[in-house]
Design a protein around this motif. Structure first.
Motif, short mmCIF file in Angstrom:
data_model
loop_
_atom_site.label_atom_id
_atom_site.label_comp_id
_atom_site.label_asym_id
_atom_site.label_seq_id
_atom_site.Cartn_x
_atom_site.Cartn_y
_atom_site.Cartn_z
N SER A 17 70.93 40.15 -95.76
CA SER A 17 69.93 40.19 -96.83
C SER A 17 70.31 39.22 -97.95
N LYS A 18 71.58 39.21 -98.33
CA LYS A 18 72.03 38.30 -99.38
C LYS A 18 71.82 36.84 -98.98
N TYR A 19 72.18 36.51 -97.73
CA TYR A 19 72.04 35.12 -97.27
C TYR A 19 70.57 34.71 -97.20
N LEU A 20 69.70 35.63 -96.83
CA LEU A 20 68.28 35.31 -96.81
C LEU A 20 67.78 34.99 -98.22
N VAL A 21 68.18 35.79 -99.20
CA VAL A 21 67.79 35.53 -100.59
C VAL A 21 68.29 34.16 -101.02
N GLU A 22 69.56 33.85 -100.71
CA GLU A 22 70.13 32.56 -101.10
C GLU A 22 69.42 31.38 -100.44
N ASN A 23 68.76 31.63 -99.32
CA ASN A 23 68.07 30.56 -98.61
C ASN A 23 66.56 30.63 -98.78
N GLY A 24 66.11 31.25 -99.87
CA GLY A 24 64.71 31.24 -100.24
C GLY A 24 63.82 32.21 -99.49
N MET A 25 64.40 33.12 -98.72
CA MET A 25 63.58 34.09 -97.98
C MET A 25 63.69 35.46 -98.65
N GLU A 26 63.16 35.52 -99.86
CA GLU A 26 63.28 36.75 -100.65
C GLU A 26 62.35 37.85 -100.17
N ASN A 27 61.29 37.49 -99.48
CA ASN A 27 60.32 38.47 -99.01
C ASN A 27 60.74 39.00 -97.64
N HIS A 28 61.84 39.74 -97.63
CA HIS A 28 62.29 40.35 -96.38
C HIS A 28 62.53 41.84 -96.60
N VAL A 29 62.69 42.56 -95.52
CA VAL A 29 62.88 44.01 -95.60
C VAL A 29 64.06 44.40 -94.72
N VAL A 30 64.83 45.40 -95.20
CA VAL A 30 65.94 45.96 -94.44
C VAL A 30 65.56 47.39 -94.08
N LEU A 31 65.43 47.66 -92.79
CA LEU A 31 65.05 48.99 -92.33
C LEU A 31 66.31 49.77 -91.96
N GLU A 32 66.55 50.86 -92.67
CA GLU A 32 67.75 51.66 -92.46
C GLU A 32 67.36 53.08 -92.07
N ARG A 33 67.97 53.59 -91.02
CA ARG A 33 67.67 54.92 -90.50
C ARG A 33 68.12 56.04 -91.45
N ARG A 34 69.19 55.83 -92.15
CA ARG A 34 69.74 56.88 -93.00
C ARG A 34 69.21 56.81 -94.43
N HIS A 35 69.76 57.61 -95.33
CA HIS A 35 69.28 57.73 -96.70
C HIS A 35 69.84 56.66 -97.64
N SER A 36 70.75 55.84 -97.14
CA SER A 36 71.36 54.81 -97.99
C SER A 36 71.93 53.70 -97.11
N PHE A 37 72.26 52.60 -97.72
CA PHE A 37 72.95 51.53 -97.02
C PHE A 37 74.40 51.93 -96.81
N GLY A 38 75.14 51.15 -96.04
CA GLY A 38 76.58 51.40 -95.87
C GLY A 38 77.02 51.49 -94.43
N GLY A 39 76.10 51.80 -93.52
CA GLY A 39 76.47 51.88 -92.10
C GLY A 39 77.59 52.87 -91.87
N VAL A 40 78.58 52.47 -91.09
CA VAL A 40 79.69 53.37 -90.75
C VAL A 40 80.50 53.77 -91.98
N TRP A 41 80.41 53.03 -93.07
CA TRP A 41 81.17 53.35 -94.28
C TRP A 41 80.53 54.47 -95.08
N LEU A 42 79.30 54.82 -94.79
CA LEU A 42 78.61 55.92 -95.47
C LEU A 42 78.91 57.21 -94.70
N TYR A 43 79.86 57.99 -95.20
CA TYR A 43 80.35 59.17 -94.50
C TYR A 43 79.23 60.18 -94.23
N SER A 44 79.29 60.79 -93.05
CA SER A 44 78.40 61.89 -92.70
C SER A 44 79.16 62.87 -91.82
#
Length: 187
Positions: A17-44
């Motif tokens: 997402s950060k690299y897309l913003v830096e390259n002028g593609m600000e109109n993007h979306v990140v679809l996440e299954r859980r309630h927050s970002f973080g992936g494996v680092w977001l404890y459950s």
């Protein structure tokens, strides 16, 4: 129509997402299954969700584990724990203004690509509202991580010879014994 669709809000989804913003593609979306970002680092505690344990400590130093343009705080120990790394990721997301691109509780139902236009259509179900939404873009980045699907290779290969208990590593993250004196194989 989005500049890009990113599936997965873990470390790879965040940095993409950060690299897309830096390259002028600000109109993007990140679809996440859980309630927050973080992936494996977001404890459950959910045994069906791959995450770190409560006591996970990084095996690489903070200087190696940080993003090159966003160092970890000096106050962090040389090998930060999972809660500190989540704080670091939250600071990174906030610092680069990425929050508005994330859509949470998004369970991907289907991904199709039009053979003539090359446009990807991603259909998702919001696990809270049960509403189905579709997203379209010429670019699709899948950042679902290597731990998103349970690995059953051991059972496939040795299931007939082994009758003990088999646990996937994602099921072992609580502060309680898992073996209770019996043989256990972790896969």
């Amino acid at each position: 129509m989005y500049d890009a669709i990113i599936i997965g809000g873990g470390v790879s989804g965040i940095i993409t997402s950060k690299y897309l913003v830096e390259n002028g593609m600000e109109n993007h979306v990140v679809l996440e299954r859980r309630h927050s970002f973080g992936g494996v680092w977001l404890y459950s505690e959910d045994g069906q969700t791959s995450t770190v344990t409560r006591k996970t400590i990084m095996s690489s130093s903070k200087d190696v584990s940080c993003f090159s343009d966003f160092p970890m705080p000096e106050s962090y120990p040389e090998f930060p724990g999972a809660p500190q790394y989540m704080e670091y990721l939250a600071s990174f997301v906030h610092h680069f203004g990425l929050e508005k691109r994330f859509r949470y509780h998004q369970h991907v139902l289907s991904i199709t690509r039009c053979p003539t236009t090359g446009v990807y259509t991603v259909s998702v179900n919001n696990t809270q509202t049960k509403q189905t939404t579709t997203y379209r873009s010429n670019r699709l980045v899948v950042c679902s991580g290597p731990n998103a699907i349970r690995n059953n290779v051991f059972l496939t290969k040795f299931g007939k010879q082994y009758s003990g208990r088999v646990l996937n590593a994602q099921e072992v993250k609580l502060d309680r014994p898992v073996a209770d004196g019996r043989e256990v194989v972790l896969v």
